[in-house]
Scaffold this active site. Structure first.
Site, mmCIF file in Angstrom:
data_model
loop_
_atom_site.group_PDB
_atom_site.id
_atom_site.type_symbol
_atom_site.label_atom_id
_atom_site.label_comp_id
_atom_site.label_asym_id
_atom_site.label_seq_id
_atom_site.Cartn_x
_atom_site.Cartn_y
_atom_site.Cartn_z
ATOM 1 C CG ASP A 69 -4.599 -1.448 -6.364
ATOM 2 O OD1 ASP A 69 -4.256 -2.636 -6.155
ATOM 3 O OD2 ASP A 69 -4.301 -0.825 -7.399
ATOM 4 C CD GLU B 171 2.976 -6.064 -14.616
ATOM 5 O OE1 GLU B 171 2.168 -5.122 -14.567
ATOM 6 O OE2 GLU B 171 2.752 -7.163 -14.077
ATOM 7 C CB ALA C 165 -0.933 -0.003 1.208
ATOM 8 C CB ALA C 166 4.374 1.836 -0.340
ATOM 9 C CG ASN D 199 -48.645 17.487 20.550
ATOM 10 O OD1 ASN D 199 -48.751 16.604 19.705
ATOM 11 N ND2 ASN D 199 -48.637 18.770 20.249
ATOM 12 N NE ARG E 59 -2.112 3.973 -12.707
ATOM 13 C CZ ARG E 59 -1.994 2.653 -12.825
ATOM 14 N NH1 ARG E 59 -2.487 2.033 -13.885
ATOM 15 N NH2 ARG E 59 -1.399 1.940 -11.885
ATOM 16 C CE LYS F 273 -27.099 19.292 20.555
ATOM 17 N NZ LYS F 273 -26.256 20.364 21.091
ATOM 18 C CE1 TYR G 186 -22.926 28.022 22.824
ATOM 19 C CE2 TYR G 186 -23.592 29.208 20.857
ATOM 20 C CZ TYR G 186 -22.606 28.800 21.724
ATOM 21 O OH TYR G 186 -21.313 29.158 21.499
HETATM 22 C C1 UD1 Z 1 -0.064 -4.785 -10.555
HETATM 23 C C2 UD1 Z 1 0.676 -5.995 -11.126
HETATM 24 C C3 UD1 Z 1 -0.099 -6.534 -12.306
HETATM 25 C C4 UD1 Z 1 -1.502 -6.887 -11.877
HETATM 26 C C5 UD1 Z 1 -2.188 -5.709 -11.203
HETATM 27 C C6 UD1 Z 1 -3.493 -6.156 -10.593
HETATM 28 C C7 UD1 Z 1 3.023 -5.519 -10.691
HETATM 29 C C8 UD1 Z 1 4.326 -5.197 -11.311
HETATM 30 N N1 UD1 Z 1 1.989 -5.596 -11.530
HETATM 31 O O1 UD1 Z 1 -0.104 -3.787 -11.554
HETATM 32 O O2 UD1 Z 1 0.537 -7.685 -12.833
HETATM 33 O O3 UD1 Z 1 -2.249 -7.325 -13.000
HETATM 34 O O4 UD1 Z 1 -1.367 -5.179 -10.137
HETATM 35 O O5 UD1 Z 1 -4.229 -5.071 -10.129
HETATM 36 O O6 UD1 Z 1 2.962 -5.733 -9.510
HETATM 37 N N2 UD1 Z 1 3.121 -0.643 -4.552
HETATM 38 C C9 UD1 Z 1 3.966 -0.370 -3.483
HETATM 39 N N3 UD1 Z 1 5.186 0.128 -3.738
HETATM 40 C C10 UD1 Z 1 5.638 0.378 -4.992
HETATM 41 C C11 UD1 Z 1 4.772 0.116 -6.072
HETATM 42 C C12 UD1 Z 1 3.518 -0.405 -5.821
HETATM 43 O O7 UD1 Z 1 3.606 -0.589 -2.340
HETATM 44 O O8 UD1 Z 1 6.775 0.823 -5.117
HETATM 45 C C13 UD1 Z 1 1.793 -1.191 -4.269
HETATM 46 C C14 UD1 Z 1 0.681 -0.251 -4.703
HETATM 47 O O9 UD1 Z 1 0.307 0.581 -3.626
HETATM 48 C C15 UD1 Z 1 -0.414 -1.227 -5.114
HETATM 49 C C16 UD1 Z 1 0.326 -2.469 -5.518
HETATM 50 O O10 UD1 Z 1 1.628 -2.362 -5.024
HETATM 51 O O11 UD1 Z 1 -1.258 -1.545 -4.029
HETATM 52 C C17 UD1 Z 1 0.346 -2.635 -7.039
HETATM 53 O O12 UD1 Z 1 0.907 -1.476 -7.616
HETATM 54 P P1 UD1 Z 1 0.224 -0.793 -8.864
HETATM 55 O O13 UD1 Z 1 1.072 0.335 -9.291
HETATM 56 O O14 UD1 Z 1 -1.201 -0.522 -8.597
HETATM 57 O O15 UD1 Z 1 0.397 -1.976 -9.932
HETATM 58 P P2 UD1 Z 1 -0.443 -2.222 -11.247
HETATM 59 O O16 UD1 Z 1 0.145 -1.436 -12.355
HETATM 60 O O17 UD1 Z 1 -1.874 -2.066 -10.970
HETATM 61 CA CA CA Z 2 -3.110 -1.514 -9.311
#
Ligand code: UD1
Ligand code: CA
Length: 503
Positions: free
Chosen positions: A109, A161, A13-14, A383, A19, A357, A393
């Site tokens: 995500d 990819e 989640a980093a 009533n 986008r 409230k 207040y």
């Molecule tokens: C990624 C997958 C892809 C897959 C898709 C599914 C990779 C290279 N690709 O693509 O094959 O089909 O998810 O939704 O993994 N994140 C970090 N640190 C980073 C980069 C990313 O924590 O440096 C985390 C993001 O927060 C995210 C997850 O990794 O939760 C995936 O990254 P994201 O950039 O969304 O990858 P996609 O291009 O969607």
């Molecule tokens: Ca993604």
């Protein structure tokens, strides 16, 4: 005790979530009453993993604060620079260096992921004794996703990819869901070998699979039954689509359970809400948070309820309610605003253009029209007259008003708190109640009416009003000066002071 299915869950989640074009970190965007991250954590919670590690980076203060609220037991690992999903996974595995056995790694995500889908992945991974199993899905439109490359025998060979794929690979419709179950040691070792020789110059977690295949380790792909489970969320349009899908799932479940949803298109219910069989949701209803709706209750049209309890057979029409308790057989609205601390007893009524409230309204009590009830207790069967204000207040502090049971307060009253009106008391219309009213008394808190006879004829001669008055006088047997209320020293009367107490 049985071994847990996985020793750890790692949530990636980093990422920036560039986008999304939003100041909010991507995984904190909400749908169906939870953040994306919250949905992912809920999907993996039944695994009972001894450790949950969330990799944070972009917007990490906000993500950590959110985690403290929704998953206080989760550990966080900081990925200083976002060098890719592989790098993120490595940061997490470093943070739990002693970890061995199965580890589930999941993109943060993936808000539609469900426990049963995760369970399917776990079952196949175990059955095949794989070093790594990836969750996959067959989708109509694979644009932007990693493709699953299988050999002639159907064995998974690589994840490519889209931006690094050739035409044949791009034509594949089986995609990587971003959920991986692997042996911690094998994954850690392979991550150490992942390079960044790709279109983005990032370390891809997906490359781990190809490396393990090259090592001759057993690797598998588990196709999700419902491809929707695997959908990521990368921009605002996808977020809206995921939200719609999630809502459809929630309404589907409610309807299967016997809830009438008149218009699923305009009804939005959080995953955390409970609605009992036999309840009806009309168009334009939004139910949020810990809201519960009991059987026989009717909500809507056009009502938003947050953390609100609706009792059996209650009706809530065109209302906005937050942290309110609506008892059984209560009627709310149309056009009511129930604010936190509102507690409506059985059979009570809060009617049109009424705001409440911190208000306890007793069983069967009624506040029918145009009224503000703040910081008050109203006894059962009482009533409250139309257009009244509980003046709570004083400009500095809030004070309480207490109205007893079976009282009848007149229309257009101001209850200047702190003040108490006793059981069975009446108050006159138009009163400003500044002193306590004993039980059974009639309180009159207003100036007595004085009529100045003939004023219009003298001061506004020739106007339509003057003509109308003249005509009325000539028709009337009673001269205006003799009408009640015109006496200069009126006798005290106790029979007609109250005016209209509305019902
Ligand atoms: C990624 C997958 C892809 C897959 C898709 C599914 C990779 C290279 N690709 O693509 O094959 O089909 O998810 O939704 O993994 N994140 C970090 N640190 C980073 C980069 C990313 O924590 O440096 C985390 C993001 O927060 C995210 C997850 O990794 O939760 C995936 O990254 P994201 O950039 O969304 O990858 P996609 O291009 O969607
Ligand atoms: Ca993604």
């Amino acid at each position: 005790m049985a071994e847990p299915a996985v020793q750890a869950v790692v949530v990636l989640a980093a990422g920036q979530g560039t986008r999304m074009r939003s100041g909010t970190p991507k995984v904190l965007h909400t749908l169906g009453g939870r953040s994306m991250l919250g949905h992912v954590l809920a999907a993996v919670a039944p695994l009972g993993a001894p450790r949950v590690v969330v990799v944070v980076g972009a917007g990490r203060e906000a993500v950590q604060q959110h985690l403290a609220e929704v998953a206080p037991d989760a550990l966080t690992a900081v990925q200083e620079e976002q060098n890719g999903s592989g790098h993120a996974a490595a940061v997490a595995l470093d943070a739990v260096g002693d970890l061995t056995g199965p580890v589930l790694i999941v993109n943060g995500d993936a808000p539609l992921l469900r426990p049963e889908t995760v369970a399917g992945l776990v079952a196949q991974h175990r059955a095949e004794g794989a070093a790594l199993t990836v969750l996959t899905a067959e989708v109509q439109d694979p644009t932007g996703l990693g493709r699953i490359v299988r050999d002639g025998a159907g064995a998974v060979r690589a994840i490519v990819e889209e931006r690094d794929a050739d035409a044949a690979q791009r034509a594949l419709r089986e995609v990587n869901a971003g959920v991986y179950l692997g042996d911690a040691d094998a994954v850690r070792e392979a991550l150490g070998r992942v390079g960044a020789a790709n279109d983005q110059g990032e370390q891809y977690l997906t490359d781990v699979l190809g490396l393990l295949v090259a090592d001759g380790r057993p690797v598998g792909g588990h196709r999700a039954e419902d491809p929707a489970d695997t959908l990521g969320c990368n921009d605002q349009r996808e977020l809206a689509e995921r939200r719609r899908t999630l809502n459809d799932r929630v309404l589907d479940r409610l309807m299967r359970d016997g809830v009438t949803v008149v218009d699923p298109q305009t009804t939005w219910v959080d995953v955390t809400v409970r609605v009992a069989a036999g309840a009806t949701l009309h168009p334009g209803v939004q139910l949020h948070g810990s809201t519960t709706v009991a059987g026989g209750a009717v909500v809507g049209p056009d009502s938003t309820l947050t953390d609100t309890v609706v009792g059996e057979r209650a009706r809530v029409v065109r209302a906005h309610c937050e942290r309110a308790v609506v008892g059984a057989d209560v009627s709310v609205g149309p056009f009511a605003y129930l604010r936190p601390g509102t507690d409506l007893g059985a059979g009570a009524k809060v009617g049109t253009f009424v705001e409440t409230k911190n208000a306890e309204v007793g069983a069967g009590a009624k506040v029918p029209h145009l009224t503000y009830v703040g910081d008050a207790t109203i006894g059962e069967g009482t009533n409250i007259g139309a257009a009244s204000v509980f003046v709570n207040y004083d400009g500095v502090a809030k004070h309480r008003t207490s109205i007893g049971s079976h009282a009848r307060t007149g229309a257009d009253n101001m209850f200047v708190a702190p003040v108490t009106v006793g059981d069975g008391a009446y108050t006159a219309a138009g009163s400003v109640i500044t002193h306590d009213v004993p039980p059974g008394a009639m309180a009159v808190g207003r100036a007595r009416q004085r009529n100045v006879a003939g004023w219009v004829g003298r001061r506004r001669p020739g106007t339509p009003a003057a003509h109308a008055a003249e005509a009325a006088e000539s028709r009337s047997a009673t001269p205006a000066a003799a009408a009640p209320g015109n006496a200069t020293t009126p006798a005290e009367r106790d029979d007609d002071e109250q005016g209209t107490t509305t019902r």
